[in-house]
Design an enzyme around this catalytic site. Structure first.
Site, PDB file in Angstrom:
ATOM      1  N   HIS A 122     -13.365   0.976  15.705  1.00 49.44           N
ATOM      2  CA  HIS A 122     -14.117  -0.135  16.300  1.00 49.44           C
ATOM      3  C   HIS A 122     -13.562  -0.326  17.707  1.00 49.44           C
ATOM      4  O   HIS A 122     -12.363  -0.164  17.925  1.00 49.44           O
ATOM      5  CB  HIS A 122     -13.942  -1.391  15.439  1.00 49.44           C
ATOM      6  CG  HIS A 122     -14.618  -2.620  15.977  1.00 49.44           C
ATOM      7  ND1 HIS A 122     -15.876  -2.599  16.536  1.00 49.44           N
ATOM      8  CD2 HIS A 122     -14.209  -3.920  16.040  1.00 49.44           C
ATOM      9  CE1 HIS A 122     -16.210  -3.839  16.911  1.00 49.44           C
ATOM     10  NE2 HIS A 122     -15.193  -4.643  16.621  1.00 49.44           N
ATOM     11  N   THR A 169      -7.237  -7.643  14.695  1.00 52.46           N
ATOM     12  CA  THR A 169      -6.418  -8.720  15.253  1.00 52.46           C
ATOM     13  C   THR A 169      -4.940  -8.349  15.367  1.00 52.46           C
ATOM     14  O   THR A 169      -4.220  -8.946  16.150  1.00 52.46           O
ATOM     15  CB  THR A 169      -6.543 -10.007  14.404  1.00 52.46           C
ATOM     16  OG1 THR A 169      -6.372  -9.652  13.030  1.00 52.46           O
ATOM     17  CG2 THR A 169      -7.902 -10.647  14.599  1.00 52.46           C
ATOM     18  N   GLY A 188     -15.113   1.365   3.735  1.00 52.45           N
ATOM     19  CA  GLY A 188     -14.290   2.521   3.403  1.00 52.45           C
ATOM     20  C   GLY A 188     -14.516   3.110   2.021  1.00 52.45           C
ATOM     21  O   GLY A 188     -14.505   4.335   1.858  1.00 52.45           O
ATOM     22  N   GLU A 234     -23.291  -8.648  13.494  1.00 50.93           N
ATOM     23  CA  GLU A 234     -22.645  -9.414  12.419  1.00 50.93           C
ATOM     24  C   GLU A 234     -22.768 -10.918  12.641  1.00 50.93           C
ATOM     25  O   GLU A 234     -22.820 -11.680  11.690  1.00 50.93           O
ATOM     26  CB  GLU A 234     -21.185  -8.989  12.220  1.00 50.93           C
ATOM     27  CG  GLU A 234     -20.243  -9.264  13.365  1.00 50.93           C
ATOM     28  CD  GLU A 234     -18.986  -8.394  13.348  1.00 50.93           C
ATOM     29  OE1 GLU A 234     -18.966  -7.373  12.643  1.00 50.93           O
ATOM     30  OE2 GLU A 234     -18.023  -8.739  14.059  1.00 50.93           O
ATOM     31  N   SER A 273       0.813  -1.218   0.000  1.00 49.93           N
ATOM     32  CA  SER A 273       0.000   0.000   0.000  1.00 49.93           C
ATOM     33  C   SER A 273       0.851   1.275   0.000  1.00 49.93           C
ATOM     34  O   SER A 273       0.327   2.370  -0.229  1.00 49.93           O
ATOM     35  CB  SER A 273      -0.910   0.034   1.238  1.00 49.93           C
ATOM     36  OG  SER A 273      -1.742  -1.078   1.262  1.00 49.93           O
ATOM     37  N   GLU A 290     -34.292 -18.182  -5.607  1.00 44.12           N
ATOM     38  CA  GLU A 290     -35.277 -17.885  -4.564  1.00 44.12           C
ATOM     39  C   GLU A 290     -34.631 -17.514  -3.231  1.00 44.12           C
ATOM     40  O   GLU A 290     -35.110 -16.633  -2.534  1.00 44.12           O
ATOM     41  CB  GLU A 290     -36.208 -19.090  -4.351  1.00 44.12           C
ATOM     42  CG  GLU A 290     -37.279 -19.228  -5.408  1.00 44.12           C
ATOM     43  CD  GLU A 290     -38.119 -17.965  -5.579  1.00 44.12           C
ATOM     44  OE1 GLU A 290     -38.390 -17.288  -4.576  1.00 44.12           O
ATOM     45  OE2 GLU A 290     -38.478 -17.655  -6.727  1.00 44.12           O
TER      46      GLU A 290
HETATM   47  P1  NAD Z   1      -8.306  -3.663   6.275  1.00 42.56           P
HETATM   48  O1  NAD Z   1      -8.018  -5.106   6.505  1.00 42.56           O
HETATM   49  O2  NAD Z   1      -9.095  -3.280   5.086  1.00 42.56           O
HETATM   50  O3  NAD Z   1      -6.939  -2.838   6.182  1.00 42.56           O
HETATM   51  C1  NAD Z   1      -5.911  -2.977   7.088  1.00 42.56           C
HETATM   52  C2  NAD Z   1      -4.667  -2.254   6.658  1.00 42.56           C
HETATM   53  O4  NAD Z   1      -3.649  -2.440   7.650  1.00 42.56           O
HETATM   54  C3  NAD Z   1      -4.052  -2.721   5.349  1.00 42.56           C
HETATM   55  O5  NAD Z   1      -3.582  -1.579   4.676  1.00 42.56           O
HETATM   56  C4  NAD Z   1      -2.887  -3.591   5.792  1.00 42.56           C
HETATM   57  O6  NAD Z   1      -1.864  -3.604   4.845  1.00 42.56           O
HETATM   58  C5  NAD Z   1      -2.433  -2.857   7.039  1.00 42.56           C
HETATM   59  N1  NAD Z   1      -1.727  -3.726   7.989  1.00 42.56           N
HETATM   60  C6  NAD Z   1      -1.971  -5.016   8.282  1.00 42.56           C
HETATM   61  N2  NAD Z   1      -1.110  -5.441   9.220  1.00 42.56           N
HETATM   62  C7  NAD Z   1      -0.320  -4.379   9.545  1.00 42.56           C
HETATM   63  C8  NAD Z   1       0.753  -4.185  10.455  1.00 42.56           C
HETATM   64  N3  NAD Z   1       1.187  -5.182  11.234  1.00 42.56           N
HETATM   65  N4  NAD Z   1       1.335  -2.951  10.518  1.00 42.56           N
HETATM   66  C9  NAD Z   1       0.893  -1.934   9.742  1.00 42.56           C
HETATM   67  N5  NAD Z   1      -0.112  -2.060   8.861  1.00 42.56           N
HETATM   68  C10 NAD Z   1      -0.716  -3.281   8.765  1.00 42.56           C
HETATM   69  O7  NAD Z   1      -8.954  -3.095   7.629  1.00 42.56           O
HETATM   70  P2  NAD Z   1     -10.326  -2.277   7.780  1.00 42.56           P
HETATM   71  O8  NAD Z   1     -11.478  -3.147   7.412  1.00 42.56           O
HETATM   72  O9  NAD Z   1     -10.168  -0.942   7.167  1.00 42.56           O
HETATM   73  O10 NAD Z   1     -10.376  -2.143   9.386  1.00 42.56           O
HETATM   74  C11 NAD Z   1      -9.669  -1.141  10.089  1.00 42.56           C
HETATM   75  C12 NAD Z   1     -10.489  -0.782  11.321  1.00 42.56           C
HETATM   76  O11 NAD Z   1     -11.725  -0.194  10.907  1.00 42.56           O
HETATM   77  C13 NAD Z   1     -10.851  -1.977  12.194  1.00 42.56           C
HETATM   78  O12 NAD Z   1     -10.829  -1.563  13.536  1.00 42.56           O
HETATM   79  C14 NAD Z   1     -12.281  -2.283  11.767  1.00 42.56           C
HETATM   80  O13 NAD Z   1     -13.030  -2.941  12.778  1.00 42.56           O
HETATM   81  C15 NAD Z   1     -12.789  -0.884  11.535  1.00 42.56           C
HETATM   82  N6  NAD Z   1     -13.976  -0.767  10.669  1.00 42.56           N
HETATM   83  C16 NAD Z   1     -14.009  -1.359   9.456  1.00 42.56           C
HETATM   84  C17 NAD Z   1     -15.111  -1.202   8.639  1.00 42.56           C
HETATM   85  C18 NAD Z   1     -15.168  -1.820   7.263  1.00 42.56           C
HETATM   86  O14 NAD Z   1     -16.219  -1.770   6.653  1.00 42.56           O
HETATM   87  N7  NAD Z   1     -14.099  -2.375   6.713  1.00 42.56           N
HETATM   88  C19 NAD Z   1     -16.196  -0.407   9.068  1.00 42.56           C
HETATM   89  C20 NAD Z   1     -16.123   0.239  10.298  1.00 42.56           C
HETATM   90  C21 NAD Z   1     -15.006   0.039  11.098  1.00 42.56           C
END
Ligand code: NAD
Ligand code: MG
Length: 350
Positions: A117, A93, A143, A204, A62, A236
């Site tokens: 979250h 996680t 997003g 969920e 990214s 269906e």
């Molecule tokens: P995602 O999985 O889409 O993106 C995670 C990003 O973190 C990626 O760019 C990945 O490369 C990077 N990453 C992974 N491991 C890493 C590390 N060790 N060090 C640095 N960067 C690392 O995540 P998301 O869905 O955007 O979720 C992010 C937060 O937003 C979470 O807390 C989630 O619960 C919350 N959230 C998500 C949504 C959704 O619709 N996706 C909605 C509301 C809230």
């Protein structure tokens, strides 16, 4: 009618007028992660005039994408060190690990830890020092929509919660953050980390991701086991679900009932509770209890620590359900699906 007759909703909702951008424009926000939420928050904040630095691992694919979008990129530790507000948008996680290694050593008194979250704060997987603010601005949408709505001068509804207010400014700053990513254009509801985390997990599991897929699979299997064709069962029990959900999304349950035939309405009203009966309700209460007492959180954390053995197996089984093969074949035969796919991927890239 007086307001009392019509309004059963007692949460506070904030709009653009309630937010003061002064609370954030002088600050530097480190957006850690450039996934679904990260790319949207980072770009919306920057377009709103906030100083943004994206925090990514050096080997992250990214890195180029974020720079290509005109953003400054640094390692998570460097970004956190520079920032007044650290927006933690890596997967839930991995957040405890990123917190321990990159964020905690770089937190200064008066900084803000910002989440989308509440899982890690609510279940004590991250325990911030007392001298920082801990906030949550959680868009109620993936997003790519947070970004697209912002670009179209539209808003995305969101939640605001304050877990810890060390500076006395946490609420103003959180609202300003919500405004800068476009949420106050639509409305921001005040909640708590506990309420957001528990309702999100319950929703969920019991309804959105878990409940609906089980309902679809059981319906499909019931028809196929009774000798009907898999194609008919797929249409269906899965395909038409979108049409029904769209109607509910636009006008509530009533909007859906008004749009279907009287036969569908009568049959649905009499048979729905036969299928999802009081046992389902008891099971839902059990699911909620495991969320509330932390049992689900402990199970999921242990599953991750063990390398995700059950998760991997469950994913595999779900992928291999007959409905998936039937669906793939059918979707390939219809033009509407191709169009939707192209639109979707264009949106995600945009
Ligand atoms: P995602 O999985 O889409 O993106 C995670 C990003 O973190 C990626 O760019 C990945 O490369 C990077 N990453 C992974 N491991 C890493 C590390 N060790 N060090 C640095 N960067 C690392 O995540 P998301 O869905 O955007 O979720 C992010 C937060 O937003 C979470 O807390 C989630 O619960 C919350 N959230 C998500 C949504 C959704 O619709 N996706 C909605 C509301 C809230
Ligand atoms: Mg700092």
């Amino acid at each position: 009618m007086t307001e009392d007759d019509t309004q059963t909703f007692d949460s506070t909702v904030y709009y653009d007028d309630d937010a003061d951008s002064e609370a954030i424009v002088q600050k530097t926000v480190a957006v850690l992660g450039y996934g679904s939420q990260g790319h949207a928050h980072a770009q919306n904040l920057a377009d709103s005039g906030v100083d943004v630095v994206v925090g990514l691992r050096e080997d992250s694919s990214s890195w180029e994408a974020a720079e290509g979008d005109g953003l400054r990129v640094a390692t998570p530790a460097d970004a956190a060190a520079e920032a007044d507000i650290v927006s933690v948008l890596v997967p839930d996680t991995v957040q405890p690990d990123v917190y321990e290694n990159a964020i905690e050593p770089n937190l200064e008194a008066g900084d803000t830890l910002q989440f989308a979250h509440g899982f890690n704060i609510h279940y004590n997987q991250i325990q911030p020092p007392e001298d920082v603010d801990v906030t949550m601005v959680a868009p109620k949408s993936p997003g790519h929509l947070v970004r697209r709505n912002y670009e179209n001068d539209e808003g995305t509804p969101g939640l605001l919660a304050i877990y810890q207010d060390a500076t006395g400014d946490a609420h103003d700053e959180g609202l300003a953050y919500a405004a800068a990513i476009g949420c106050t254009r639509a409305g921001v509801v005040e909640t708590s980390f506990r309420e957001e985390t528990e309702t999100d997990l319950f929703g969920e599991q019991a309804v959105l991701c878990g409940g609906v897929t089980s309902l679809v699979k059981q319906g499909y299997e019931t028809l196929v086991d009774a000798g009907y064709s898999p194609e008919m069962a797929y249409f269906e029990c899965l395909n038409e679900l979108k049409l029904i959900v769209d109607l509910m999304y636009e006008d509530g349950l009533g909007g859906m009932w008004d749009s279907v035939s009287d036969t569908a309405e009568y049959g649905g009203l009499t048979q729905g509770d036969v299928v999802v009966d009081e046992h389902a309700r008891e099971n839902m209460e059990e699911v909620l209890e495991k969320v509330q007492n932390g049992q689900f959180a402990r199970e999921w954390i242990a599953e991750n620590q063990a390398g995700r053995p059950s998760y991997t197996q469950l994913r595999h089984a779900e992928k291999n359900h007959e409905i998936e093969a039937v669906g793939e074949e059918l979707r390939g035969l219809f033009a509407w699906q191709e169009e939707t796919d192209e639109e979707e991927s264009a949106e995600v890239k945009a």
